[in-house]
Design an enzyme around this catalytic site. Structure first.
Site, PDB file in Angstrom:
ATOM      1  N   LYS A 156      -6.567  -6.200  11.108  1.00 15.59           N
ATOM      2  CA  LYS A 156      -7.540  -5.256  11.360  1.00 15.59           C
ATOM      3  C   LYS A 156      -8.573  -5.057   9.952  1.00 15.59           C
ATOM      4  O   LYS A 156      -9.885  -5.030  10.596  1.00 15.59           O
ATOM      5  CB  LYS A 156      -7.030  -3.986  11.869  1.00 15.59           C
ATOM      6  CG  LYS A 156      -6.068  -3.948  13.076  1.00 15.59           C
ATOM      7  CD  LYS A 156      -5.658  -2.375  13.518  1.00 15.59           C
ATOM      8  CE  LYS A 156      -4.648  -2.012  12.391  1.00 15.59           C
ATOM      9  NZ  LYS A 156      -3.304  -2.672  11.997  1.00 15.59           N
ATOM     10  N   ARG A 193      -4.384   6.078  16.701  1.00 14.34           N
ATOM     11  CA  ARG A 193      -2.734   5.421  16.660  1.00 14.34           C
ATOM     12  C   ARG A 193      -2.079   6.469  17.550  1.00 14.34           C
ATOM     13  O   ARG A 193      -0.485   5.793  17.668  1.00 14.34           O
ATOM     14  CB  ARG A 193      -2.169   5.681  15.287  1.00 14.34           C
ATOM     15  CG  ARG A 193      -2.231   4.385  14.406  1.00 14.34           C
ATOM     16  CD  ARG A 193      -1.434   4.792  13.407  1.00 14.34           C
ATOM     17  NE  ARG A 193      -1.251   3.735  12.187  1.00 14.34           N
ATOM     18  CZ  ARG A 193      -1.823   3.159  11.659  1.00 14.34           C
ATOM     19  NH1 ARG A 193      -3.032   3.112  11.498  1.00 14.34           N
ATOM     20  NH2 ARG A 193      -1.319   2.314  10.717  1.00 14.34           N
ATOM     21  N   ARG A 246       0.821  -9.319   1.053  1.00 16.75           N
ATOM     22  CA  ARG A 246      -0.574  -9.335   1.012  1.00 16.75           C
ATOM     23  C   ARG A 246      -0.933  -8.624  -0.457  1.00 16.75           C
ATOM     24  O   ARG A 246      -0.141  -7.624  -0.973  1.00 16.75           O
ATOM     25  CB  ARG A 246      -1.131  -8.794   2.033  1.00 16.75           C
ATOM     26  CG  ARG A 246      -1.013  -7.418   2.433  1.00 16.75           C
ATOM     27  CD  ARG A 246      -1.575  -6.844   3.684  1.00 16.75           C
ATOM     28  NE  ARG A 246      -1.073  -5.515   4.061  1.00 16.75           N
ATOM     29  CZ  ARG A 246      -1.424  -4.986   5.228  1.00 16.75           C
ATOM     30  NH1 ARG A 246      -2.102  -5.611   6.057  1.00 16.75           N
ATOM     31  NH2 ARG A 246      -1.028  -3.796   5.342  1.00 16.75           N
ATOM     32  N   ARG A 276      -1.404  -4.019  -5.016  1.00 21.57           N
ATOM     33  CA  ARG A 276      -0.688  -4.093  -3.864  1.00 21.57           C
ATOM     34  C   ARG A 276      -0.257  -2.641  -3.158  1.00 21.57           C
ATOM     35  O   ARG A 276       0.010  -1.729  -4.069  1.00 21.57           O
ATOM     36  CB  ARG A 276       0.834  -4.866  -4.025  1.00 21.57           C
ATOM     37  CG  ARG A 276       0.867  -6.284  -4.111  1.00 21.57           C
ATOM     38  CD  ARG A 276       2.187  -6.800  -4.661  1.00 21.57           C
ATOM     39  NE  ARG A 276       1.774  -7.997  -5.085  1.00 21.57           N
ATOM     40  CZ  ARG A 276       1.918  -9.368  -4.465  1.00 21.57           C
ATOM     41  NH1 ARG A 276       2.338  -9.461  -3.240  1.00 21.57           N
ATOM     42  NH2 ARG A 276       1.633 -10.652  -5.057  1.00 21.57           N
ATOM     43  N   ARG A 329       6.965   0.632  10.208  1.00 20.05           N
ATOM     44  CA  ARG A 329       5.441   0.612  10.771  1.00 20.05           C
ATOM     45  C   ARG A 329       5.329   0.062  11.996  1.00 20.05           C
ATOM     46  O   ARG A 329       4.779   0.204  12.935  1.00 20.05           O
ATOM     47  CB  ARG A 329       4.621   0.143   9.816  1.00 20.05           C
ATOM     48  CG  ARG A 329       4.477   1.322   8.544  1.00 20.05           C
ATOM     49  CD  ARG A 329       4.012   0.620   7.215  1.00 20.05           C
ATOM     50  NE  ARG A 329       2.644  -0.098   7.504  1.00 20.05           N
ATOM     51  CZ  ARG A 329       2.328  -1.180   6.497  1.00 20.05           C
ATOM     52  NH1 ARG A 329       3.438  -1.521   5.395  1.00 20.05           N
ATOM     53  NH2 ARG A 329       1.179  -1.902   6.659  1.00 20.05           N
TER      54      ARG A 329
HETATM   55  P1  ADP Z   1      -1.310  -0.770   8.688  1.00 16.40           P
HETATM   56  O1  ADP Z   1      -2.036  -0.802   9.958  1.00 16.40           O
HETATM   57  O2  ADP Z   1      -1.246  -2.200   7.719  1.00 16.40           O
HETATM   58  O3  ADP Z   1       0.136  -0.017   8.974  1.00 16.40           O
HETATM   59  P2  ADP Z   1      -2.723   1.524   7.589  1.00 16.40           P
HETATM   60  O4  ADP Z   1      -3.577   1.322   6.206  1.00 16.40           O
HETATM   61  O5  ADP Z   1      -3.826   1.510   8.580  1.00 16.40           O
HETATM   62  O6  ADP Z   1      -1.890   0.245   7.569  1.00 16.40           O
HETATM   63  O7  ADP Z   1      -1.907   2.622   7.597  1.00 16.40           O
HETATM   64  C1  ADP Z   1      -0.995   2.950   6.311  1.00 16.40           C
HETATM   65  C2  ADP Z   1      -0.256   4.132   6.798  1.00 16.40           C
HETATM   66  O8  ADP Z   1      -1.237   5.402   6.800  1.00 16.40           O
HETATM   67  C3  ADP Z   1       0.338   4.411   8.018  1.00 16.40           C
HETATM   68  O9  ADP Z   1       1.852   3.655   8.069  1.00 16.40           O
HETATM   69  C4  ADP Z   1       0.728   5.881   8.491  1.00 16.40           C
HETATM   70  O10 ADP Z   1       1.562   6.602   7.459  1.00 16.40           O
HETATM   71  C5  ADP Z   1      -0.783   6.405   7.643  1.00 16.40           C
HETATM   72  N1  ADP Z   1      -1.849   6.415   8.795  1.00 16.40           N
HETATM   73  C6  ADP Z   1      -2.955   5.655   8.910  1.00 16.40           C
HETATM   74  N2  ADP Z   1      -3.808   5.919   9.976  1.00 16.40           N
HETATM   75  C7  ADP Z   1      -2.966   6.864  10.793  1.00 16.40           C
HETATM   76  C8  ADP Z   1      -3.222   7.436  11.933  1.00 16.40           C
HETATM   77  N3  ADP Z   1      -4.367   7.267  12.625  1.00 16.40           N
HETATM   78  N4  ADP Z   1      -2.164   8.196  12.198  1.00 16.40           N
HETATM   79  C9  ADP Z   1      -1.256   8.650  11.714  1.00 16.40           C
HETATM   80  N5  ADP Z   1      -0.744   8.271  10.632  1.00 16.40           N
HETATM   81  C10 ADP Z   1      -1.880   7.221   9.907  1.00 16.40           C
END
Ligand code: ADP
Ligand code: ZN
Length: 233
Positions: A23, A98, A137, A170, A182
């Site tokens: 993404k 999400r 990554r 990282r 996740r």
């Molecule tokens: P990835 O998609 O690789 O898991 P992100 O950078 O999008 O990584 O998100 C990292 C962390 O930030 C998630 O594991 C969560 O804890 C939090 N997070 C990000 N976006 C949201 C969201 N829309 N709602 C709830 N938690 C979020």
């Protein structure tokens, strides 16, 4: 298609997919090519954690564990960002919504601004491959270009291809154990949004196990079609 300042209808895209689906990589490419602004709630939250704001402090524990941050915190941070003027020509939402509550809140936020979702794009990948993708990554600390231990090292060791920076970072949550949490959170909370957007006729699915360039080309074609649909509307 050029998304210039005269655009009567700003584009709003959502990227859906598990951690590691690409993404962020694709959003950055769309930003450069189409003048859209990437809104990553993950980046916004990591910024809040680094700045030690109240929201950041409240979010940090869940993030470290790989669990979702509360809808309230995420919505506040996203709303603030959406209120900034650079977002008015079009945005790519990366990592948001999400949960179904976030999706409903987004519908209301957009409606209040006279906007709507043009496409929710689901990047289709195999979960098992995501653990390796995410665990390896890293990014350039200066320009944010993404790299991978096995799949995409800089051409010259230790030097960023894009900006020649020599510092890389990282994410604390990019380890195999947290990735599995996740992925579970994705399937439990986020994957149902695929049906949510399908029911509204906004869903597009894109196979995303191939080359970065191929996937980017599929997204470009989709954006072209959206642009044509708008011109003829
Ligand atoms: P990835 O998609 O690789 O898991 P992100 O950078 O999008 O990584 O998100 C990292 C962390 O930030 C998630 O594991 C969560 O804890 C939090 N997070 C990000 N976006 C949201 C969201 N829309 N709602 C709830 N938690 C979020
Ligand atoms: Zn760089």
């Amino acid at each position: 298609m050029s998304l210039d300042t005269a655009d009567p209808h700003p584009v709003t895209l959502i990227l859906l997919g598990p951690p590691g689906a690409g993404k962020g990589t694709q959003a950055r490419m769309l930003e450069q090519k189409h003048g859209l602004v990437q809104l990553s709630t993950g980046d916004l939250l990591r910024g809040a954690v680094a700045a030690r704001t109240a929201a950041g402090l409240a979010a940090q524990e869940a993030m470290d564990r790989g669990e979702l941050v509360s809808d309230r915190i995420v919505l506040d941070i996203l709303t603030d960002r959406l209120n900034q003027p650079d977002t008015r020509h079009g945005v790519i939402l990366d990592g948001f919504p999400r949960t179904e509550a976030q999706a409903e809140a987004l519908d209301r936020l957009l409606e209040a601004r006279g906007r709507r979702i043009d496409a929710a794009i689901s990047l289709k990948v195999d979960d098992e491959a995501m653990v390796e993708r995410v665990s390896g990554r890293f990014t350039c600390a200066s320009c944010g270009e993404g790299y991978h231990d096995s799949f995409k090292q800089p051409a010259r060791f230790g030097i960023c291809d894009v900006c020649e920076g020599t510092a890389f970072k990282r994410r604390a949550d990019d380890n195999a154990e947290t990735v599995r949490t996740r992925l579970s959170a994705y399937h439990a909370e986020t994957a149902p949004l695929i049906d949510y957007y399908a029911a509204r006729g906004a869903l597009t699915e894109i196979p995303a196990m191939g080359e970065i360039g191929e996937i980017a080309a599929a997204l470009d074609a989709l954006i072209e079609r959206l642009g044509e649909a708008q011109v003829s509307a």
